[in-house]
Write a protein that holds these residues in place. Structure first.
Motif, short mmCIF file in Angstrom:
data_model
loop_
_atom_site.label_atom_id
_atom_site.label_comp_id
_atom_site.label_asym_id
_atom_site.label_seq_id
_atom_site.Cartn_x
_atom_site.Cartn_y
_atom_site.Cartn_z
N ARG A 10 -2.62 15.16 3.65
CA ARG A 10 -3.56 15.05 2.53
C ARG A 10 -2.83 14.91 1.21
N HIS A 11 -1.73 15.64 1.04
CA HIS A 11 -0.96 15.52 -0.20
C HIS A 11 -0.35 14.12 -0.32
N GLY A 12 0.08 13.56 0.80
CA GLY A 12 0.60 12.20 0.78
C GLY A 12 -0.46 11.20 0.35
N VAL A 13 -1.67 11.38 0.88
CA VAL A 13 -2.78 10.50 0.50
C VAL A 13 -3.13 10.70 -0.97
N GLU A 14 -3.13 11.93 -1.44
CA GLU A 14 -3.43 12.19 -2.85
C GLU A 14 -2.39 11.55 -3.76
N LEU A 15 -1.11 11.63 -3.37
CA LEU A 15 -0.06 10.99 -4.16
C LEU A 15 -0.23 9.47 -4.19
N ALA A 16 -0.58 8.90 -3.04
CA ALA A 16 -0.82 7.46 -2.99
C ALA A 16 -2.01 7.08 -3.87
N LEU A 17 -3.04 7.91 -3.89
CA LEU A 17 -4.20 7.67 -4.75
C LEU A 17 -3.82 7.73 -6.21
N LYS A 18 -2.99 8.71 -6.57
CA LYS A 18 -2.53 8.82 -7.96
C LYS A 18 -1.73 7.58 -8.34
N ASP A 19 -0.87 7.12 -7.43
CA ASP A 19 -0.10 5.91 -7.70
C ASP A 19 -1.04 4.72 -7.89
N ALA A 20 -2.05 4.61 -7.05
CA ALA A 20 -3.00 3.51 -7.15
C ALA A 20 -3.78 3.58 -8.47
N GLU A 21 -4.18 4.78 -8.86
CA GLU A 21 -4.89 4.93 -10.14
C GLU A 21 -3.98 4.55 -11.30
N HIS A 22 -2.71 4.89 -11.21
CA HIS A 22 -1.77 4.60 -12.28
C HIS A 22 -1.53 3.08 -12.39
N ASP A 23 -1.52 2.43 -11.24
CA ASP A 23 -1.25 0.99 -11.22
C ASP A 23 -2.52 0.15 -11.41
N ARG A 24 -3.68 0.77 -11.51
CA ARG A 24 -4.95 0.06 -11.62
C ARG A 24 -5.02 -0.71 -12.93
N CYS A 25 -5.63 -1.84 -12.87
CA CYS A 25 -5.79 -2.68 -14.06
C CYS A 25 -7.28 -2.89 -14.28
N ASP A 26 -7.76 -2.54 -15.48
CA ASP A 26 -9.17 -2.69 -15.81
C ASP A 26 -9.44 -3.98 -16.60
N ARG A 27 -8.46 -4.78 -16.84
CA ARG A 27 -8.60 -6.03 -17.60
C ARG A 27 -9.18 -7.13 -16.71
N PRO A 28 -9.53 -8.22 -17.33
CA PRO A 28 -9.99 -9.36 -16.51
C PRO A 28 -8.89 -9.84 -15.57
N ASP A 29 -9.26 -10.53 -14.50
CA ASP A 29 -8.33 -10.92 -13.43
C ASP A 29 -7.14 -11.71 -13.92
N SER A 30 -7.30 -12.55 -14.86
CA SER A 30 -6.19 -13.39 -15.29
C SER A 30 -5.09 -12.57 -15.95
N GLU A 31 -5.44 -11.49 -16.61
CA GLU A 31 -4.43 -10.68 -17.29
C GLU A 31 -3.76 -9.68 -16.34
N CYS A 32 -4.45 -9.25 -15.28
CA CYS A 32 -3.90 -8.24 -14.35
C CYS A 32 -2.73 -8.80 -13.56
N SER A 33 -2.72 -10.09 -13.29
CA SER A 33 -1.63 -10.62 -12.49
C SER A 33 -0.31 -10.60 -13.25
N ARG A 34 -0.37 -10.66 -14.60
CA ARG A 34 0.86 -10.63 -15.40
C ARG A 34 1.21 -9.24 -15.89
N ARG A 35 0.33 -8.28 -15.63
CA ARG A 35 0.54 -6.91 -16.14
C ARG A 35 1.64 -6.21 -15.35
N ILE A 36 2.52 -5.51 -16.07
CA ILE A 36 3.54 -4.68 -15.45
C ILE A 36 3.16 -3.23 -15.74
N PRO A 37 2.91 -2.42 -14.68
CA PRO A 37 2.53 -1.03 -14.92
C PRO A 37 3.63 -0.29 -15.67
N PRO A 38 3.26 0.75 -16.44
CA PRO A 38 4.25 1.46 -17.25
C PRO A 38 5.42 2.01 -16.41
#
Length: 132
Positions: free
Chosen positions: A87-115
């Protein structure tokens, strides 16, 4: 009472052997009592030994049962710890996914580099410069 009457009574009681037995019984009455007490004590000791053996068997059976319960408890604890790690592994993967999520339109997300990726690139860039 005459001597003949006495001899008749002694003869009916078993003769000389009867007299010997009566005298021996009277003389050895204390010894016989000790023998009877010793025999009774031996029986009591045997009974106590049997009881002790029975109790030791009971204790060993209970020890085996307790050991089996401890094995089962450790298996359950191990299974729960494994589940917690999953469960902790899944939670960490979820946190990573949330951190890497892009809320911008599709064209801008492909060029986005996560922090975090920017930090990784900077570190790799510094290592490459020092390696040269």
């Amino acid at each position: 009472m005459e001597l003949g009457d006495i001899l008749t009574i002694v003869g009916t009681m078993g003769g000389i052997e009867g007299v010997k037995w009566a005298v021996r019984a009277w003389v050895n009455r204390h010894t016989d009592a000790r023998k009877e007490d010793a025999a009774a004590d031996a029986l009591e000791i045997d009974n106590k030994k049997k009881q002790i053996t029975w109790l030791e068997d009971r204790i060993s059976q209970r020890d085996l049962k307790i050991d089996a319960l401890y094995v089962e408890l450790r298996q359950e604890q191990s299974a729960k710890l494994d589940e917690i790690h999953k469960r902790h592994g899944v939670e960490l993967a979820l946190k990573d996914a949330e951190h890497d999520r892009c809320d911008r339109p599709d064209s801008e997300c492909s060029r986005r580099i996560p922090p975090r990726r920017k930090l990784d690139l900077k570190i790799e860039g510094n290592n490459n410069e020092t390696d040269k």
